[in-house]
Scaffold this motif. Sequence first.
Motif, PDB file in Angstrom:
ATOM      1  N   VAL A 116       3.717  -5.906 -16.007  1.00  0.00           N
ATOM      2  CA  VAL A 116       4.035  -4.837 -15.062  1.00  0.00           C
ATOM      3  C   VAL A 116       5.514  -4.489 -15.232  1.00  0.00           C
ATOM      4  N   GLU A 117       5.778  -3.364 -15.855  1.00  0.00           N
ATOM      5  CA  GLU A 117       7.154  -2.968 -16.143  1.00  0.00           C
ATOM      6  C   GLU A 117       7.887  -2.476 -14.901  1.00  0.00           C
ATOM      7  N   GLU A 118       7.155  -1.749 -14.056  1.00  0.00           N
ATOM      8  CA  GLU A 118       7.831  -1.082 -12.933  1.00  0.00           C
ATOM      9  C   GLU A 118       6.825  -0.795 -11.828  1.00  0.00           C
ATOM     10  N   ILE A 119       7.272  -0.938 -10.596  1.00  0.00           N
ATOM     11  CA  ILE A 119       6.510  -0.461  -9.434  1.00  0.00           C
ATOM     12  C   ILE A 119       7.368   0.639  -8.812  1.00  0.00           C
ATOM     13  N   GLY A 120       6.990   1.877  -9.077  1.00  0.00           N
ATOM     14  CA  GLY A 120       7.867   2.997  -8.756  1.00  0.00           C
ATOM     15  C   GLY A 120       7.834   3.447  -7.311  1.00  0.00           C
ATOM     16  N   SER A 121       6.657   3.388  -6.679  1.00  0.00           N
ATOM     17  CA  SER A 121       6.566   3.879  -5.305  1.00  0.00           C
ATOM     18  C   SER A 121       5.328   3.310  -4.643  1.00  0.00           C
ATOM     19  N   ARG A 122       5.302   3.421  -3.327  1.00  0.00           N
ATOM     20  CA  ARG A 122       4.157   2.995  -2.530  1.00  0.00           C
ATOM     21  C   ARG A 122       3.736   4.171  -1.655  1.00  0.00           C
ATOM     22  N   LEU A 123       2.433   4.396  -1.532  1.00  0.00           N
ATOM     23  CA  LEU A 123       1.931   5.469  -0.690  1.00  0.00           C
ATOM     24  C   LEU A 123       1.901   5.007   0.758  1.00  0.00           C
ATOM     25  N   ASP A 124       2.591   5.751   1.620  1.00  0.00           N
ATOM     26  CA  ASP A 124       2.569   5.461   3.050  1.00  0.00           C
ATOM     27  C   ASP A 124       1.299   6.082   3.622  1.00  0.00           C
ATOM     28  N   LEU A 125       0.349   5.239   4.020  1.00  0.00           N
ATOM     29  CA  LEU A 125      -0.942   5.727   4.473  1.00  0.00           C
ATOM     30  C   LEU A 125      -0.882   6.364   5.857  1.00  0.00           C
ATOM     31  N   ARG A 126       0.266   6.265   6.533  1.00  0.00           N
ATOM     32  CA  ARG A 126       0.378   6.911   7.842  1.00  0.00           C
ATOM     33  C   ARG A 126       0.557   8.410   7.722  1.00  0.00           C
ATOM     34  N   ASP A 127       1.366   8.833   6.748  1.00  0.00           N
ATOM     35  CA  ASP A 127       1.609  10.269   6.588  1.00  0.00           C
ATOM     36  C   ASP A 127       1.346  10.760   5.168  1.00  0.00           C
ATOM     37  N   LEU A 128       0.792   9.864   4.308  1.00  0.00           N
ATOM     38  CA  LEU A 128       0.398  10.205   2.938  1.00  0.00           C
ATOM     39  C   LEU A 128       1.579  10.669   2.094  1.00  0.00           C
ATOM     40  N   THR A 129       2.759  10.094   2.345  1.00  0.00           N
ATOM     41  CA  THR A 129       3.927  10.388   1.521  1.00  0.00           C
ATOM     42  C   THR A 129       4.273   9.158   0.684  1.00  0.00           C
ATOM     43  N   GLU A 130       4.929   9.381  -0.448  1.00  0.00           N
ATOM     44  CA  GLU A 130       5.324   8.276  -1.324  1.00  0.00           C
ATOM     45  C   GLU A 130       6.689   7.743  -0.936  1.00  0.00           C
ATOM     46  N   ARG A 131       6.795   6.414  -0.830  1.00  0.00           N
ATOM     47  CA  ARG A 131       8.055   5.757  -0.521  1.00  0.00           C
ATOM     48  C   ARG A 131       8.575   5.110  -1.801  1.00  0.00           C
ATOM     49  N   PRO A 132       9.692   5.553  -2.313  1.00  0.00           N
ATOM     50  CA  PRO A 132      10.169   5.048  -3.611  1.00  0.00           C
ATOM     51  C   PRO A 132      10.734   3.635  -3.530  1.00  0.00           C
TER      52      PRO A 132
END
Length: 441
Positions: A359-375
């Motif tokens: 796993v080279e990189e984990i770039g972002s996580r999806l915030d399931l509360r508002d469906l936005t990406e958190r870097p």
Amino acid sequence: MTIDSAPAIHRAPAIDTLRFATAGSVDDGKSTLVGRLLHDSKSVLADQMEAVEHASRSRGQDTPDLALLTDGLRAEREQGITIDVAYRYFATPRRRFILADTPGHVQYTRNMVTGASTADLALVLVDARHGVVEQTRRHLAVSALLRIPRVTLVVNKMDMVGCSEQVFADIVAEFAGCASTLGVVRVTAVPVSALDGDNVVRPSDRMDWYGGPTVLEHLETVPIGVDPRTEPVRLPVQYVIRPQTAGHRDYRGYAGQLVSGLLRVGDPVTVLPSGRSSVVEAIDTPAGTVPAAWAPQSVTVRLADDIDIARGDLVAPAAAPPRTTRLIHATVCHLAERPLRAGQRVLLKHTTRTVRARVEEIGSRLDLRDLTERPGPWTLDANDIGRIVVRTAEPVALDGYAELRRTGSFLLIDPDDGSTLTAGMADAPEDPAAPGRAEGV
């Protein structure tokens, strides 16, 4: 007879199978809807119904609680929630069905991902009293992420809002807006009362303003599958067949399941990741040698040239092979309880091929509360959906998940104990090299 008409001529007359997944917030009545669907379509055995009636009477209920037909786990019964994926099989004279009943809580997002990953249709429930809620948007987002071809909105508990046409119209409008934002274009909406059976299997007299199909009628008639001639051939090699018996020593066949496309005798093909080419000499099936085969048939292919092919290789058209790559950008859902970390060494399983990876990189996580990406997260926890980059030790021939779900998906596996860690959906490879050639490290 021509080879071009093979799919229409050789396709078995047996009824087809629809795989669909149900999803909804807690207390939207999903278990009751599934129970009503099974009961009213006469898909419940007599002893199952007797057990439900007995359990309902012991709770002081005068009528059978049809939700008990689906909530079978002890923990579910004790907590009053559904916490696992339950697969149900039933059939009508028109079609067979495989139903994945997925949980409603946000902490079980991974269960919906696993249950819906192979679905042709997602059936999303909404409580008519509450309308589209946060969890509805989550389930719609997961359906869009998994590229489920069709989404059906079932507005339940219409009896609790006076079977109001306006309430139904308002919910449909809001749901359609969310679906459009997420790129979901095929949405059908049905107003129901699962408790009373309105519009589940039989049309409702109380909602005579609705002129569409019942839930079961929609499931029986919705188009499924694609014309195999519209997709490129993908044949992951499962097994190399080389009999050692007298008279068969020269036989060399490559067995596997066609996951997409139509394969004909005489087609030029490329074997990946090696990139070597040949021509299809024969196609063998349990019914004998055929001039053509199509997904999802299992076949054994013989090639005109004796080239080195092993389990995990991929047979594809010479004119339209997938790209081979060692750097995979993907959206993933983490399934394991222990987190996935940047720098972690894993095994990557893609169709029949398993390779070492990092796993080279984990770039972002999806915030399931508002469906936005958190870097910028360094880890993904259970149920997290995020963007990652994986580098493999050997080239992998894969498609973008948006184009071909079967050859665009993969799993990350713990190399120490073999447990599944993460389910991935690959972007289309951006390798600037010519198609079919492996990129450099």
